[in-house]
Design a protein around this motif. Structure first.
Motif, PDB file in Angstrom:
ATOM      1  N   MET A  43       0.921  -1.330   0.183  1.00  0.00           N
ATOM      2  CA  MET A  43       0.104  -0.001  -0.136  1.00  0.00           C
ATOM      3  C   MET A  43       0.919   1.264  -0.033  1.00  0.00           C
ATOM      4  O   MET A  43       0.225   2.295  -0.002  1.00  0.00           O
ATOM      5  CB  MET A  43      -0.863   0.008   1.256  1.00  0.00           C
ATOM      6  CG  MET A  43      -2.082  -1.070   1.098  1.00  0.00           C
ATOM      7  SD  MET A  43      -3.084  -0.823   2.609  1.00  0.00           S
ATOM      8  CE  MET A  43      -4.125   0.630   2.313  1.00  0.00           C
ATOM      9  N   GLY A  44       1.997   1.140   0.016  1.00  0.00           N
ATOM     10  CA  GLY A  44       3.254   2.241   0.163  1.00  0.00           C
ATOM     11  C   GLY A  44       3.224   2.913  -1.093  1.00  0.00           C
ATOM     12  O   GLY A  44       4.146   3.919  -1.197  1.00  0.00           O
ATOM     13  N   ASP A  45       2.842   2.491  -2.451  1.00  0.00           N
ATOM     14  CA  ASP A  45       3.153   2.962  -3.497  1.00  0.00           C
ATOM     15  C   ASP A  45       2.252   3.769  -4.308  1.00  0.00           C
ATOM     16  O   ASP A  45       2.370   3.920  -5.461  1.00  0.00           O
ATOM     17  CB  ASP A  45       3.993   1.853  -4.221  1.00  0.00           C
ATOM     18  CG  ASP A  45       3.006   0.880  -4.650  1.00  0.00           C
ATOM     19  OD1 ASP A  45       3.119  -0.307  -5.518  1.00  0.00           O
ATOM     20  OD2 ASP A  45       1.744   0.784  -4.030  1.00  0.00           O
ATOM     21  N   GLY A  46       1.073   4.114  -3.653  1.00  0.00           N
ATOM     22  CA  GLY A  46       0.144   4.911  -4.015  1.00  0.00           C
ATOM     23  C   GLY A  46       0.119   6.318  -4.473  1.00  0.00           C
ATOM     24  O   GLY A  46       1.211   6.682  -3.994  1.00  0.00           O
ATOM     25  N   ASP A  47      -0.843   6.997  -4.956  1.00  0.00           N
ATOM     26  CA  ASP A  47      -0.669   8.451  -5.129  1.00  0.00           C
ATOM     27  C   ASP A  47      -1.292   9.088  -3.941  1.00  0.00           C
ATOM     28  O   ASP A  47      -2.567   9.108  -3.770  1.00  0.00           O
ATOM     29  CB  ASP A  47      -1.487   8.671  -6.724  1.00  0.00           C
ATOM     30  CG  ASP A  47      -1.384  10.229  -6.658  1.00  0.00           C
ATOM     31  OD1 ASP A  47      -0.574  10.991  -6.001  1.00  0.00           O
ATOM     32  OD2 ASP A  47      -2.116  10.522  -7.793  1.00  0.00           O
ATOM     33  N   PHE A  48      -0.484   9.692  -3.145  1.00  0.00           N
ATOM     34  CA  PHE A  48      -0.955  10.301  -2.054  1.00  0.00           C
ATOM     35  C   PHE A  48      -0.973  11.838  -2.107  1.00  0.00           C
ATOM     36  O   PHE A  48      -1.355  12.544  -1.009  1.00  0.00           O
ATOM     37  CB  PHE A  48       0.004  10.070  -0.609  1.00  0.00           C
ATOM     38  CG  PHE A  48       0.289   8.741  -0.566  1.00  0.00           C
ATOM     39  CD1 PHE A  48      -0.779   7.733  -0.225  1.00  0.00           C
ATOM     40  CD2 PHE A  48       1.468   8.008  -0.586  1.00  0.00           C
ATOM     41  CE1 PHE A  48      -0.553   6.472   0.249  1.00  0.00           C
ATOM     42  CE2 PHE A  48       1.957   7.045  -0.453  1.00  0.00           C
ATOM     43  CZ  PHE A  48       1.049   6.184   0.020  1.00  0.00           C
ATOM     44  N   THR A  49      -1.092  12.182  -3.234  1.00  0.00           N
ATOM     45  CA  THR A  49      -1.152  13.910  -3.485  1.00  0.00           C
ATOM     46  C   THR A  49      -2.468  14.526  -2.761  1.00  0.00           C
ATOM     47  O   THR A  49      -2.339  15.356  -2.136  1.00  0.00           O
ATOM     48  CB  THR A  49      -1.437  14.201  -5.029  1.00  0.00           C
ATOM     49  OG1 THR A  49      -0.368  13.470  -5.718  1.00  0.00           O
ATOM     50  CG2 THR A  49      -1.585  15.395  -5.184  1.00  0.00           C
ATOM     51  N   GLY A  50      -3.667  13.879  -2.710  1.00  0.00           N
ATOM     52  CA  GLY A  50      -4.802  14.519  -1.951  1.00  0.00           C
ATOM     53  C   GLY A  50      -4.589  14.404  -0.581  1.00  0.00           C
ATOM     54  O   GLY A  50      -4.954  15.200  -0.001  1.00  0.00           O
ATOM     55  N   GLN A  51      -4.277  13.147  -0.127  1.00  0.00           N
ATOM     56  CA  GLN A  51      -4.072  13.044   1.496  1.00  0.00           C
ATOM     57  C   GLN A  51      -2.799  14.020   1.776  1.00  0.00           C
ATOM     58  O   GLN A  51      -2.872  14.967   2.964  1.00  0.00           O
ATOM     59  CB  GLN A  51      -3.673  11.766   1.885  1.00  0.00           C
ATOM     60  CG  GLN A  51      -4.803  10.693   1.587  1.00  0.00           C
ATOM     61  CD  GLN A  51      -4.662   9.665   2.691  1.00  0.00           C
ATOM     62  OE1 GLN A  51      -4.853   9.682   3.719  1.00  0.00           O
ATOM     63  NE2 GLN A  51      -4.265   8.494   2.064  1.00  0.00           N
ATOM     64  N   LEU A  52      -1.829  14.304   1.080  1.00  0.00           N
ATOM     65  CA  LEU A  52      -0.847  15.044   1.503  1.00  0.00           C
ATOM     66  C   LEU A  52      -1.357  16.673   1.649  1.00  0.00           C
ATOM     67  O   LEU A  52      -0.950  17.080   2.628  1.00  0.00           O
ATOM     68  CB  LEU A  52       0.297  15.052   0.736  1.00  0.00           C
ATOM     69  CG  LEU A  52       1.411  13.702   0.659  1.00  0.00           C
ATOM     70  CD1 LEU A  52       2.378  13.565  -0.634  1.00  0.00           C
ATOM     71  CD2 LEU A  52       2.011  13.615   2.130  1.00  0.00           C
ATOM     72  N   GLY A  53      -2.092  16.936   0.548  1.00  0.00           N
ATOM     73  CA  GLY A  53      -2.695  18.140   0.772  1.00  0.00           C
ATOM     74  C   GLY A  53      -3.606  18.371   1.876  1.00  0.00           C
ATOM     75  O   GLY A  53      -3.417  19.522   2.513  1.00  0.00           O
ATOM     76  N   GLU A  54      -4.352  17.473   2.027  1.00  0.00           N
ATOM     77  CA  GLU A  54      -5.187  17.553   3.509  1.00  0.00           C
ATOM     78  C   GLU A  54      -4.536  17.652   4.713  1.00  0.00           C
ATOM     79  O   GLU A  54      -4.645  18.464   5.547  1.00  0.00           O
ATOM     80  CB  GLU A  54      -5.761  16.251   3.513  1.00  0.00           C
ATOM     81  CG  GLU A  54      -7.057  16.235   2.597  1.00  0.00           C
ATOM     82  CD  GLU A  54      -8.028  14.696   2.502  1.00  0.00           C
ATOM     83  OE1 GLU A  54      -7.982  14.115   3.801  1.00  0.00           O
ATOM     84  OE2 GLU A  54      -8.764  14.360   1.807  1.00  0.00           O
ATOM     85  N   ILE A  55      -3.275  17.006   4.702  1.00  0.00           N
ATOM     86  CA  ILE A  55      -2.111  17.093   6.020  1.00  0.00           C
ATOM     87  C   ILE A  55      -1.846  18.573   5.921  1.00  0.00           C
ATOM     88  O   ILE A  55      -1.900  19.125   7.053  1.00  0.00           O
ATOM     89  CB  ILE A  55      -1.266  16.104   5.772  1.00  0.00           C
ATOM     90  CG1 ILE A  55      -1.696  14.706   6.185  1.00  0.00           C
ATOM     91  CG2 ILE A  55      -0.069  16.485   6.844  1.00  0.00           C
ATOM     92  CD1 ILE A  55      -0.761  13.636   5.876  1.00  0.00           C
TER      93      ILE A  55
END
Length: 203
Positions: A1-13
């Motif tokens: 699960m560590g290789d997904g696109d985290f762009t949205g969640q990083l923006g939320e953080i």
């Protein structure tokens, strides 16, 4: 699960941290959100680790302290990290500690209590009681309880530190008593929980 696109969640953080920093500054809420240190990318790290710790160095309330591990500061630090070939959990990184159990007079000498760990290979974040960890050294096949919070560090911080799953983190590590503990004014004694509630990020 560590290789997904985290762009949205990083923006939320990033947005949550901005909100929490502002509220903490306005209310003197007894929390710490420390600005990030400079990081160099480490190719061997699970996806999202550098990005998350590139937004803060330390997050701390009265129950937990989350700190950027020194090993992730750059390739040299990662290459120099201590590796124990006997570690039954594969040398995970400690990304935080509960500090609720640490007496105030010992706070300068003790980093923290029970740790929150991240698997250095797949990025999963979990909690394993220290006594059970020791037990696994003696018997790797021992059946111990491991609480898997999230499959990656981005989801963990977005939901369990900065979101509505934070109460579950508290209850898992510290018990329901700590989760529900309030002062005489009816506010949570946990300063981080109070800040999340004030921000509308937890209830």
């Amino acid at each position: 699960m560590g290789d997904g696109d985290f762009t949205g969640q990083l923006g939320e953080i990033r947005s949550k941290l901005e909100l929490l920093r502002r509220l903490a500054a306005e209310n003197g809420s007894g929390v710490v959100i420390e600005d990030p240190a400079t990081l160099e990318p480490v190719p061997e790290l699970p996806a999202g680790v550098t990005e998350v710790f590139g937004m803060f160095r330390r997050i701390e309330g009265s129950y937990f302290r989350f700190v950027q591990p020194a090993e992730v500061s750059g390739p040299a630090a990662w290459a120099a990290r201590e590796i124990n070939p006997e570690d039954p959990m594969g040398n995970p990184l400690v990304i935080g500690y509960e500090i609720h159990s640490v007496p105030s007079f010992a706070a300068d000498d003790i980093v923290g209590g029970d740790p929150i760990r991240m698997d250095a290979e797949d990025g999963g974040v979990y909690y394993l009681e220290p006594d059970d960890y020791v037990m696994l050294y003696e018997n790797p096949d021992e059946d111990v309880e491991i609480e898997d919070f999230a499959g990656d560090i981005v989801t963990f911080f977005n939901e369990f530190v900065l979101g509505d799953k934070y109460p579950f983190l508290v209850e898992t590590v510290l018990g329901s008593g700590a989760r529900n503990d309030r002062d005489r004014n009816g506010e949570y004694t946990d300063t981080w929980m109070r800040l999340l509630v004030r921000a509308g990020l937890a209830a």
